[in-house]
Design an enzyme around this catalytic site. Structure first.
Site, PDB file in Angstrom:
ATOM      1  N   ASN A 178      -1.160 -24.907   3.405  1.00  0.00           N
ATOM      2  CA  ASN A 178      -1.094 -26.214   2.760  1.00  0.00           C
ATOM      3  C   ASN A 178      -1.040 -27.253   3.886  1.00  0.00           C
ATOM      4  OD1 ASN A 178      -0.779 -24.948   0.238  1.00  0.00           O
ATOM      5  ND2 ASN A 178       1.435 -24.896   0.477  1.00  0.00           N
ATOM      6  N   HIS A 189       4.539 -29.325  11.541  1.00  0.00           N
ATOM      7  CA  HIS A 189       4.080 -28.415  12.588  1.00  0.00           C
ATOM      8  C   HIS A 189       2.981 -27.519  12.000  1.00  0.00           C
ATOM      9  CE1 HIS A 189       5.184 -26.262  16.456  1.00  0.00           C
ATOM     10  NE2 HIS A 189       4.256 -25.478  15.920  1.00  0.00           N
ATOM     11  N   HIS A 191       1.126 -24.779  10.555  1.00  0.00           N
ATOM     12  CA  HIS A 191       1.559 -23.447  10.137  1.00  0.00           C
ATOM     13  C   HIS A 191       0.976 -23.119   8.772  1.00  0.00           C
ATOM     14  CE1 HIS A 191       4.296 -25.851   7.699  1.00  0.00           C
ATOM     15  NE2 HIS A 191       4.592 -24.778   7.002  1.00  0.00           N
ATOM     16  N   GLN A 193       1.290 -19.741   5.544  1.00  0.00           N
ATOM     17  CA  GLN A 193       2.194 -18.759   4.962  1.00  0.00           C
ATOM     18  C   GLN A 193       1.424 -17.535   4.502  1.00  0.00           C
ATOM     19  OE1 GLN A 193       5.452 -20.341   2.389  1.00  0.00           O
ATOM     20  NE2 GLN A 193       4.359 -22.294   2.565  1.00  0.00           N
TER      21      GLN A 193
END
Length: 365
Positions: A178, A189, A191, A193
């Site tokens: 997202n 930051h 990233h 999932q």
């Protein structure tokens, strides 16, 4: 140190609160500080309830109400820990990407069986939630990874899928990113999932059912015919690496929706060759750069990696691919899911895919 593939290095650690951390690198991993954690262990007791009219499970995880939400600039829990700074999730050292168990998971492998509840079917929320940190730098984007680092990310997604399947409890693995506060991001930051489910979720189940039906009817996997058809049409292809291709699908639901696909039908990232992974990575990087170049801003988007089921019989008919859903339909104009999308599940798009593809294809990235 374990080396699941000659193309990358990986080293696993246990965090002070018992969660797992794995650091990945193009070069040998080197840790130069303690292995940190930003707080006390969180007692996760996720529960799933069955929705009888939609025939799908809904996850409940009350402990997630306390998860980190848009922290102040001087506190970044995804950055490497600094001397005298706030405790974070990652150590200092030499590595490119990091994966750790989510501190506030929606699913856990050891979820306890819940107490019965009136008038609803309930069960333990069994699965696994991991965070994938794309870079030690807080400022960059996924698109800023070098081609080698992007290929490493493909390897990491494949490696995590293989490891999660090996637990014997997982049937489907979804990696996703997202990006942007517009889609609910709470940490800036770069990233993503990974959610690992003990069942096949509705979207993947429908993809599998459709792919099986196509194979039975035509004797060929859908992905092979789709790639050949898009190449022949030449209207919606954005980038063609030979072993991988990006397109605005002819049935796009979002205005500038983009798919990244291998050109050889496979179900899992781990089934790609080293050359195919590199081409897939270059094509993904190109697709992401086009999104940001479109309106000259960081495009808010949701990126999802669709792989076949794991932990059971192989499903070579399942079409491995990445879907990118951009949330801007025009400069400064968001795509909101309205009544027809939310209530009926049928999308309304303001622009034909061919026109959107032409705009994206004309960009210099």
């Amino acid at each position: 140190m374990t080396q699941p593939s000659p193309t990358f290095h990986a080293e696993a650690f246990e965090k002070p609160d018992g969660r797992e951390l794995t650091l990945y690198g193009l070069e040998p991993v080197r840790v130069e500080s303690e292995i940190p954690t930003p707080g006390d262990p969180v007692q996760a007791r996720p529960v799933m309830r069955w929705h009888p009219l939609r025939s799908e499970w809904v996850m409940y995880a009350a402990h997630r109400l306390n998860r980190t939400f848009l922290p102040p600039p001087d506190y970044n829990p995804l950055a490497p820990i600094r001397e005298g700074g706030h405790p974070t999730e990652l150590p200092r050292g030499v590595y490119d990407l990091a994966v750790f168990e989510n501190r506030f998971p929606s699913l856990t492998l050891d979820a306890p069986e819940p107490e019965p509840f009136p008038n609803v079917e309930v069960r333990a929320g069994v699965g696994r939630c991991e965070v994938v940190v794309f870079s030690q730098s807080p400022e960059g984007r996924l698109a800023d990874l070098t081609p080698e680092q992007m290929t490493l990310l493909i390897e990491v997604w494949a490696d995590r899928t293989t490891r999660l399947a090996a637990t014997g409890k997982i049937r489907s693995v979804l990696a996703f990113e997202n990006r942007g506060v517009e889609v609910g991001v709470t940490l800036h930051h770069p990233h993503g999932q990974i959610y690992a489910y003990d069942h096949i979720p509705p979207v993947q189940a429908r993809l599998l059912d459709s792919a099986q039906g196509y194979l039975e009817k035509n004797g060929r996997p859908w992905l092979a015919d789709f790639v050949a058809g898009e190449r022949e049409a030449g209207l919606r292809v954005l980038h063609d690496e030979g072993a991988a291709i990006s397109v605005v699908p002819p049935f796009a639901r979002y205005t500038y929706e983009t798919w990244v696909l291998p050109t050889r039908p496979v179900a899992l990232l781990s089934e790609l060759s080293a050359e195919e992974k590199a081409a897939f990575a270059r094509t993904l990087k190109d697709a992401l750069l086009r999104q940001d170049a479109l309106f000259g801003v960081r495009m808010p988007y949701l990126l999802t990696v669709h792989q076949g089921p794991v932990g059971g019989d192989p499903h070579p008919e399942f079409p491995l691919h990445i879907e990118i859903y951009p949330y801007l339909r025009a400069p400064g104009r968001m795509k909101y899911l309205a009544g027809t999308e939310q209530g009926a599940g049928e999308f309304a798009n303001d622009k034909l895919p061919e026109a959107a593809a032409q705009e994206l294809r004309n960009l210099t990235v």
